[in-house]
Write an enzyme that holds these catalytic residues in place. Structure first.
Site, PDB file in Angstrom:
ATOM      1  N   ASP A  12      41.516  58.763  75.567  1.00  0.00           N
ATOM      2  CA  ASP A  12      41.818  58.426  74.174  1.00  0.00           C
ATOM      3  C   ASP A  12      43.195  57.761  74.048  1.00  0.00           C
ATOM      4  OD1 ASP A  12      41.059  58.323  71.506  1.00  0.00           O
ATOM      5  OD2 ASP A  12      42.067  60.199  71.006  1.00  0.00           O
ATOM      6  N   GLY A  13      43.330  56.942  73.013  1.00  0.00           N
ATOM      7  CA  GLY A  13      44.632  56.358  72.696  1.00  0.00           C
ATOM      8  C   GLY A  13      44.780  54.874  72.997  1.00  0.00           C
ATOM      9  N   GLY A  15      43.673  52.353  71.271  1.00  0.00           N
ATOM     10  CA  GLY A  15      43.998  51.631  70.035  1.00  0.00           C
ATOM     11  C   GLY A  15      45.459  51.796  69.667  1.00  0.00           C
ATOM     12  N   ARG A  16      45.956  53.031  69.767  1.00  0.00           N
ATOM     13  CA  ARG A  16      47.368  53.285  69.432  1.00  0.00           C
ATOM     14  C   ARG A  16      48.301  52.627  70.438  1.00  0.00           C
ATOM     15  NH1 ARG A  16      46.494  59.506  69.210  1.00  0.00           N
ATOM     16  NH2 ARG A  16      44.487  58.827  70.066  1.00  0.00           N
ATOM     17  N   SER A  57      31.395  56.764  72.871  1.00  0.00           N
ATOM     18  CA  SER A  57      30.567  57.870  72.381  1.00  0.00           C
ATOM     19  C   SER A  57      29.442  57.333  71.507  1.00  0.00           C
ATOM     20  CB  SER A  57      31.434  58.852  71.593  1.00  0.00           C
ATOM     21  OG  SER A  57      31.762  58.313  70.326  1.00  0.00           O
ATOM     22  N   GLU A  59      29.030  58.115  68.629  1.00  0.00           N
ATOM     23  CA  GLU A  59      29.637  57.908  67.301  1.00  0.00           C
ATOM     24  C   GLU A  59      30.439  56.594  67.254  1.00  0.00           C
ATOM     25  OE1 GLU A  59      29.715  60.981  68.976  1.00  0.00           O
ATOM     26  OE2 GLU A  59      28.039  61.498  67.670  1.00  0.00           O
ATOM     27  N   ASN A  60      30.891  56.113  68.402  1.00  0.00           N
ATOM     28  CA  ASN A  60      31.753  54.930  68.423  1.00  0.00           C
ATOM     29  C   ASN A  60      31.048  53.643  67.971  1.00  0.00           C
ATOM     30  OD1 ASN A  60      33.643  56.058  71.350  1.00  0.00           O
ATOM     31  ND2 ASN A  60      34.156  56.283  69.178  1.00  0.00           N
ATOM     32  N   ARG A 182      41.210  67.825  70.447  1.00  0.00           N
ATOM     33  CA  ARG A 182      39.845  67.767  69.928  1.00  0.00           C
ATOM     34  C   ARG A 182      38.871  67.593  71.079  1.00  0.00           C
ATOM     35  NH1 ARG A 182      38.991  65.523  64.970  1.00  0.00           N
ATOM     36  NH2 ARG A 182      37.633  63.865  65.666  1.00  0.00           N
TER      37      ARG A 182
HETATM   38  C1  IPE Z   1      36.785  60.167  71.969  1.00  0.00           C
HETATM   39  O1  IPE Z   1      37.655  59.377  71.321  1.00  0.00           O
HETATM   40  C2  IPE Z   1      35.689  59.301  72.510  1.00  0.00           C
HETATM   41  C3  IPE Z   1      36.044  58.537  73.696  1.00  0.00           C
HETATM   42  C4  IPE Z   1      37.139  58.647  74.364  1.00  0.00           C
HETATM   43  C5  IPE Z   1      35.045  57.605  74.117  1.00  0.00           C
HETATM   44  P1  IPE Z   1      37.492  59.017  69.778  1.00  0.00           P
HETATM   45  O2  IPE Z   1      38.732  58.361  69.383  1.00  0.00           O
HETATM   46  O3  IPE Z   1      36.229  58.312  69.548  1.00  0.00           O
HETATM   47  O4  IPE Z   1      37.340  60.463  69.156  1.00  0.00           O
HETATM   48  P2  IPE Z   1      37.821  61.083  67.789  1.00  0.00           P
HETATM   49  O5  IPE Z   1      37.755  59.992  66.775  1.00  0.00           O
HETATM   50  O6  IPE Z   1      39.191  61.581  68.040  1.00  0.00           O
HETATM   51  O7  IPE Z   1      36.863  62.201  67.572  1.00  0.00           O
HETATM   52  C1  IPE Z   2      39.819  54.828  73.527  1.00  0.00           C
HETATM   53  O1  IPE Z   2      40.731  55.125  72.570  1.00  0.00           O
HETATM   54  C2  IPE Z   2      38.550  55.577  73.411  1.00  0.00           C
HETATM   55  C3  IPE Z   2      37.382  54.750  73.063  1.00  0.00           C
HETATM   56  C4  IPE Z   2      36.569  55.147  72.123  1.00  0.00           C
HETATM   57  C5  IPE Z   2      37.068  53.519  73.775  1.00  0.00           C
HETATM   58  P1  IPE Z   2      40.558  54.781  71.034  1.00  0.00           P
HETATM   59  O2  IPE Z   2      39.899  53.456  70.875  1.00  0.00           O
HETATM   60  O3  IPE Z   2      39.893  55.917  70.347  1.00  0.00           O
HETATM   61  O4  IPE Z   2      42.076  54.677  70.611  1.00  0.00           O
HETATM   62  P2  IPE Z   2      42.821  55.390  69.436  1.00  0.00           P
HETATM   63  O5  IPE Z   2      42.452  56.855  69.503  1.00  0.00           O
HETATM   64  O6  IPE Z   2      42.349  54.748  68.188  1.00  0.00           O
HETATM   65  O7  IPE Z   2      44.260  55.173  69.709  1.00  0.00           O
HETATM   66 MG    MG Z   3      40.568  57.695  69.553  1.00  0.00          MG
END
Ligand code: IPE
Ligand code: IPE
Ligand code: MG
Length: 224
Positions: A12-13, A15-16, A57, A59-60, A182
């Protein structure tokens, strides 16, 4: 120090990471994808045999179309190059997730990656793509019904055999990056007894030291 046999990363992270640099989210995903080999090398050096990585995921798919398109295109275009390198190092590639909603091209590259590395091991890289823990359990139930499994034949082992991770060992350590505490629908069944570690670093920045810290934490918790 006892290393976990199976680490499951919630990557995760991305995007940030990109936003911090004034870049589009896609740049974060690119950096995140390119970072996987470095993490795998650290895991290998530390004696971890199975690495799962939550990349996308169920959900993504609800994200903005540009982001969804970018992720799908990246898989289609770059997965095989990445897996060829795994193959060179004797690692077996595994895909866990639903096949529904995946493009024909995505399925083709995933299947080819699995086939190419089928005789490798014992190290395994499991890409959780189009994965969701609840969808997986619903899928197991649906399989059982369509196979006509008798109620008395339903056991934990019978569920295990039908999971998208069938054949992989249980998760020992769930390792989430990006600081959020989470579970996000990841490996709900497989991580029933897993230890959970959260690193503050965004996925593209996660370092060998972060991974060592997670493994030390695992060793401490499990050694009690
Ligand atoms: C978890 O990250 C899913 C993946 C790393 C693929 P998300 O950013 O989708 O999860 P939430 O929004 O924190 O639940
Ligand atoms: C990568 O991080 C996980 C994927 C779902 C590909 P995110 O895209 O959720 O990045 P953040 O949490 O928004 O920083
Ligand atoms: Mg995320």
């Amino acid at each position: 120090m006892v290393a976990p046999n199976h680490i499951a990363f919630i990557m995760d992270g991305n995007g940030r990471w990109a936003r911090k640099r004034g870049m589009p989210r896609s740049a974060g995903h690119k950096a995140g994808f390119e970072h996987i080999p470095e993490v795998l090398e650290a895991c290998h050096d530390l004696g971890v045999q199975v690495v799962s990585a939550y990349a996308w995921s169920t959900e993504n798919w609800g994200r903005a179309k540009v982001e969804v398109d970018y992720i799908v295109r990246s898989l289609e275009r770059h997965l095989l190059r990445f897996v060829k390198e795994l193959h060179r190092r004797g690692v077996r590639f595994f895909h866990s997730g639903s096949r529904d909603n995946l493009t024909e091209r995505s399925l083709k590259v995933l299947d080819e990656a699995v086939k190419m590395t089928a005789n490798n091991g014992p190290e395994i890289f499991n890409l959780a793509f189009n994965y969701g823990g609840r969808a997986e359990l619903a899928h197991v139930a649906s399989e059982m019904v369509s196979e006509g499994v008798r109620p008395e034949a339903i056991s934990e082992a019978a569920v295990d055999e039908r999971l998208w991770t069938a054949g992989l060992p249980d998760v020992d350590l769930v390792f989430r990056t990006g600081g959020d505490r989470r579970v996000s629908n990841f490996m709900l069944w497989q991580s029933a007894y897993a230890c959970i570690y959260v690193a503050e670093a965004y996925w593209p920045d996660v370092s060998r030291e972060d991974i060592e810290a997670g493994i030390r934490y695992y060793d401490q918790v499990m050694g009690k």
